[in-house]
Design a protein around this motif. Sequence first.
Motif, short mmCIF file in Angstrom:
data_model
loop_
_atom_site.label_atom_id
_atom_site.label_comp_id
_atom_site.label_asym_id
_atom_site.label_seq_id
_atom_site.Cartn_x
_atom_site.Cartn_y
_atom_site.Cartn_z
N VAL A 14 0.84 -1.20 0.00
CA VAL A 14 0.00 0.00 0.00
C VAL A 14 0.88 1.25 0.00
O VAL A 14 0.59 2.23 -0.71
N ALA A 15 1.95 1.23 0.79
CA ALA A 15 2.86 2.39 0.84
C ALA A 15 3.49 2.65 -0.52
O ALA A 15 3.61 3.80 -0.97
N LEU A 227 7.96 6.95 1.22
CA LEU A 227 7.13 5.76 1.16
C LEU A 227 7.85 4.61 0.45
O LEU A 227 7.74 3.44 0.85
N GLU A 228 8.60 4.92 -0.60
CA GLU A 228 9.36 3.89 -1.31
C GLU A 228 10.44 3.30 -0.42
O GLU A 228 10.70 2.09 -0.45
N LEU A 232 10.74 -0.57 0.48
CA LEU A 232 11.93 -1.31 0.08
C LEU A 232 12.53 -2.07 1.25
O LEU A 232 13.12 -3.14 1.08
N ARG A 233 12.38 -1.54 2.44
CA ARG A 233 12.92 -2.20 3.63
C ARG A 233 12.10 -3.43 4.02
O ARG A 233 12.56 -4.25 4.82
N ARG A 234 10.89 -3.57 3.48
CA ARG A 234 10.01 -4.66 3.89
C ARG A 234 9.65 -5.60 2.75
O ARG A 234 9.08 -6.66 2.99
N SER A 239 10.12 -8.04 -5.87
CA SER A 239 8.74 -7.57 -5.77
C SER A 239 8.67 -6.06 -5.91
O SER A 239 7.77 -5.52 -6.58
N PHE A 240 9.62 -5.37 -5.29
CA PHE A 240 9.66 -3.92 -5.38
C PHE A 240 9.81 -3.47 -6.84
O PHE A 240 9.08 -2.60 -7.32
N GLY A 241 10.75 -4.08 -7.56
CA GLY A 241 10.99 -3.68 -8.94
C GLY A 241 9.81 -3.97 -9.84
O GLY A 241 9.48 -3.16 -10.71
#
Length: 298
Positions: A14-15, A227-228, A232-234, A239-241
């Motif tokens: 969501v973030a 927010l990114e 990215l830390r979680r 998945s982030f990319g």
Amino acid sequence: MTESRPAALLLPVVALVAGMVSLQTGAAFAKSLFPLVGAAGVSALRVGFSALILLAVWRPWRRSLNARDAGWILLYGAALGLMNLLFYMALRTIPLGPAVAIEFAGPLAVALAASRRTADFLWIGLAVLGLWLLLPLGGASDGVGDLDPVGVAYVLGAALAWALYILFGQRAGRAHGGQAVSLGMTTAAVVVAPFGLAEAGSALFAAPVLVSGLAVAIASSALPYSLEMFALRRLDRQSFGVMMSLEPAIAALAALIVLGEHLTALQWFAIACVIAASAGITLGSRRRGRAVPEVGAP
């Protein structure tokens, strides 16, 4: 009780989506300010206020900086400034969604530079198809090939600057991350400011314009970056990319809602090709453990 993995993933997802929405909504709002101070003026406001925010947060003067790192940070910041300036110049004449999709050519080229797998070249073929449909090359009768050539030239320049930003940023990142980002953004502000002043003059310092510029900087830089970073830390980088690959579609939707920019079905298909290529390259690269740049807009 240990939180389930789906529940644990929900908040960073969501973030991340909220960050992309904020960034592209900020870009759409920035475009609406062009009649007041021009594209270069809005770019100067965005980068200038972003630099002030980052300097206040990171206070880079507290750490020493050697000459080599300083040189890379200057190149990184110059590329960042040119990327922002050229992208906003492109938005004067072409819609936001196609502009973001075309600009993705920069990070895609960097990601594929070291590629050796056949699958990667299939993905780049899909990206080329999407770009071919967006660029004014085929003279398509349905309007897809009617994007302004000057605007396309500007956004291709922004794509090149984005590629250089990634390459220089990898070097500049050897310094402390916050120091590199804040000094890099300050350099970007120095690069863009003369163009903004030349175009807007004293209008750049009118109180309503400054307030709007601050809002653009918060929506397009400070909030999405924060927010990114949280996401990215979680999330794993794969998945982030992949999720960041959705940015062109989010940009097109933001432009539709804020600016009333309507795209043809074929333009949406072209954007989908670029998104699929970006996600495919990201997935393949992560599975092989190669470090490739994320493809979210800076």
